[in-house]
Scaffold this active site. Structure first.
Site, PDB file in Angstrom:
ATOM      1  N   SER A 121     -34.592  82.661 -16.516  1.00 29.19           N
ATOM      2  CA  SER A 121     -35.136  83.923 -16.017  1.00 29.19           C
ATOM      3  C   SER A 121     -35.178  83.962 -14.483  1.00 29.19           C
ATOM      4  O   SER A 121     -35.196  82.932 -13.813  1.00 29.19           O
ATOM      5  CB  SER A 121     -36.549  84.141 -16.565  1.00 29.19           C
ATOM      6  OG  SER A 121     -36.539  84.024 -17.964  1.00 29.19           O
TER       7      SER A 121
HETATM    8  N1  SAM Z   1     -37.804  80.038 -20.607  1.00 22.55           N
HETATM    9  C1  SAM Z   1     -36.392  79.836 -20.406  1.00 22.55           C
HETATM   10  C2  SAM Z   1     -36.078  79.114 -19.131  1.00 22.55           C
HETATM   11  O1  SAM Z   1     -36.998  78.841 -18.354  1.00 22.55           O
HETATM   12  O2  SAM Z   1     -34.896  78.812 -18.955  1.00 22.55           O
HETATM   13  C3  SAM Z   1     -35.601  81.119 -20.465  1.00 22.55           C
HETATM   14  C4  SAM Z   1     -35.500  81.598 -21.826  1.00 22.55           C
HETATM   15  S1  SAM Z   1     -34.163  82.628 -22.251  1.00 22.55           S
HETATM   16  C5  SAM Z   1     -34.471  84.072 -21.339  1.00 22.55           C
HETATM   17  C6  SAM Z   1     -34.746  82.998 -23.897  1.00 22.55           C
HETATM   18  C7  SAM Z   1     -34.655  81.834 -24.861  1.00 22.55           C
HETATM   19  O3  SAM Z   1     -35.321  82.190 -26.063  1.00 22.55           O
HETATM   20  C8  SAM Z   1     -33.237  81.455 -25.236  1.00 22.55           C
HETATM   21  O4  SAM Z   1     -32.990  80.111 -24.954  1.00 22.55           O
HETATM   22  C9  SAM Z   1     -33.184  81.744 -26.736  1.00 22.55           C
HETATM   23  O5  SAM Z   1     -32.330  80.875 -27.449  1.00 22.55           O
HETATM   24  C10 SAM Z   1     -34.619  81.562 -27.130  1.00 22.55           C
HETATM   25  N2  SAM Z   1     -35.022  82.209 -28.390  1.00 22.55           N
HETATM   26  C11 SAM Z   1     -34.654  83.412 -28.898  1.00 22.55           C
HETATM   27  N3  SAM Z   1     -35.234  83.631 -30.082  1.00 22.55           N
HETATM   28  C12 SAM Z   1     -36.001  82.529 -30.346  1.00 22.55           C
HETATM   29  C13 SAM Z   1     -36.854  82.155 -31.425  1.00 22.55           C
HETATM   30  N4  SAM Z   1     -37.041  82.936 -32.495  1.00 22.55           N
HETATM   31  N5  SAM Z   1     -37.486  80.956 -31.366  1.00 22.55           N
HETATM   32  C14 SAM Z   1     -37.300  80.132 -30.295  1.00 22.55           C
HETATM   33  N6  SAM Z   1     -36.500  80.428 -29.245  1.00 22.55           N
HETATM   34  C15 SAM Z   1     -35.866  81.615 -29.263  1.00 22.55           C
END
Ligand code: SAM
Length: 216
Positions: free
Chosen positions: A60
């Site tokens: 992000s």
């Molecule tokens: N917090 C992260 C960072 O600091 O890099 C950025 C996160 S990215 C915007 C969103 C993440 O949420 C992705 O890696 C995606 O695979 C994960 N995600 C999506 N749906 C999910 C779920 N149901 N459970 C766990 N992770 C999930």
């Protein structure tokens, strides 16, 4: 411009954007964002932008990480759950502020890379799991704070259940291609109180299909 100079410029941008919590600014200063992005994006690690981390996911934008972290009001006494580990950057920032950080990610490959970064940076108060975070942490547990870093259409009920009374949950709500709103939900003894914190753009929260139970 060196990475260090770019980091100072970013910290000034964050202050101008309303990040005043010194614990949040200190955590962002301490965590090397360049270790959480692919090598080809290292030069841009301290630009105020989201960057790709593979598998269609992103780390992000620093201003969004700072805003969500500040809004979470976490302290050294708190146990925090993050849904969406991604690169591990938000988890690393939070781990410098709270007592213990639990983080869950659905992509095993992203989690493996994040895990290596946590070890390399000696962040020993982080516990990680692969799984569907929309169902909450797999074991029954209560969290003082919960942060979701992917956008849900609706607030997942299991997360509200795992939130301690007096705690808050920060999450973006809204579908892809539509306006998403960052919400802070406080769990009080009288129910859930909602505050809107502005508009954001996140990749979707992808829930695993509910297993079908065979009859008989
Ligand atoms: N917090 C992260 C960072 O600091 O890099 C950025 C996160 S990215 C915007 C969103 C993440 O949420 C992705 O890696 C995606 O695979 C994960 N995600 C999506 N749906 C999910 C779920 N149901 N459970 C766990 N992770 C999930």
């Amino acid at each position: 411009m060196s990475l260090e100079a770019r980091k100072i410029r970013l910290l000034m941008q964050l202050r101008r954007a309303g990040i005043t919590d010194t614990a949040v600014l200190a955590a962002i200063e301490k965590v090397p964002r360049e270790r959480f992005v692919p090598p080809s994006f290292r030069d841009q690690a301290y630009e105020n932008i989201a960057l790709p981390i593979g598998l269609g996911q992103t780390i992000s934008q620093p201003e969004v990480v700072a805003t969500m972290t500040q809004a979470l009001e976490a302290t050294r006494r708190h146990t925090v759950l993050e849904v969406g580990t991604g690169s591990g950057y938000q988890a690393a920032v939070l781990s410098r502020i709270c007592r213990r950080l639990y983080t869950i990610e659905r992509h095993a490959d992203l989690l493996k890379e994040a895990e290596a970064r946590f070890a390399e940076l000696r962040l020993h108060n982080i516990t990680w799991r692969r799984g569907d975070g929309s169902r909450g942490w797999p074991e029954p547990r209560r969290f003082d704070r919960i942060i979701v870093t992917c956008a849900a259409e609706l607030t997942p009920e299991p997360l509200l259940e795992q939130l301690q009374e007096g705690g808050c949950l920060i999450l973006p709500v809204g579908g892809q291609g539509r306006t998403q709103e960052l919400l802070r939900l406080r769990k009080t003894k009288d129910g859930i109180r909602q505050e809107e914190l502005g508009f954001v753009r996140f990749v979707p929260l992808v829930a695993d299909p509910v297993e079908r139970r065979s009859a008989g």
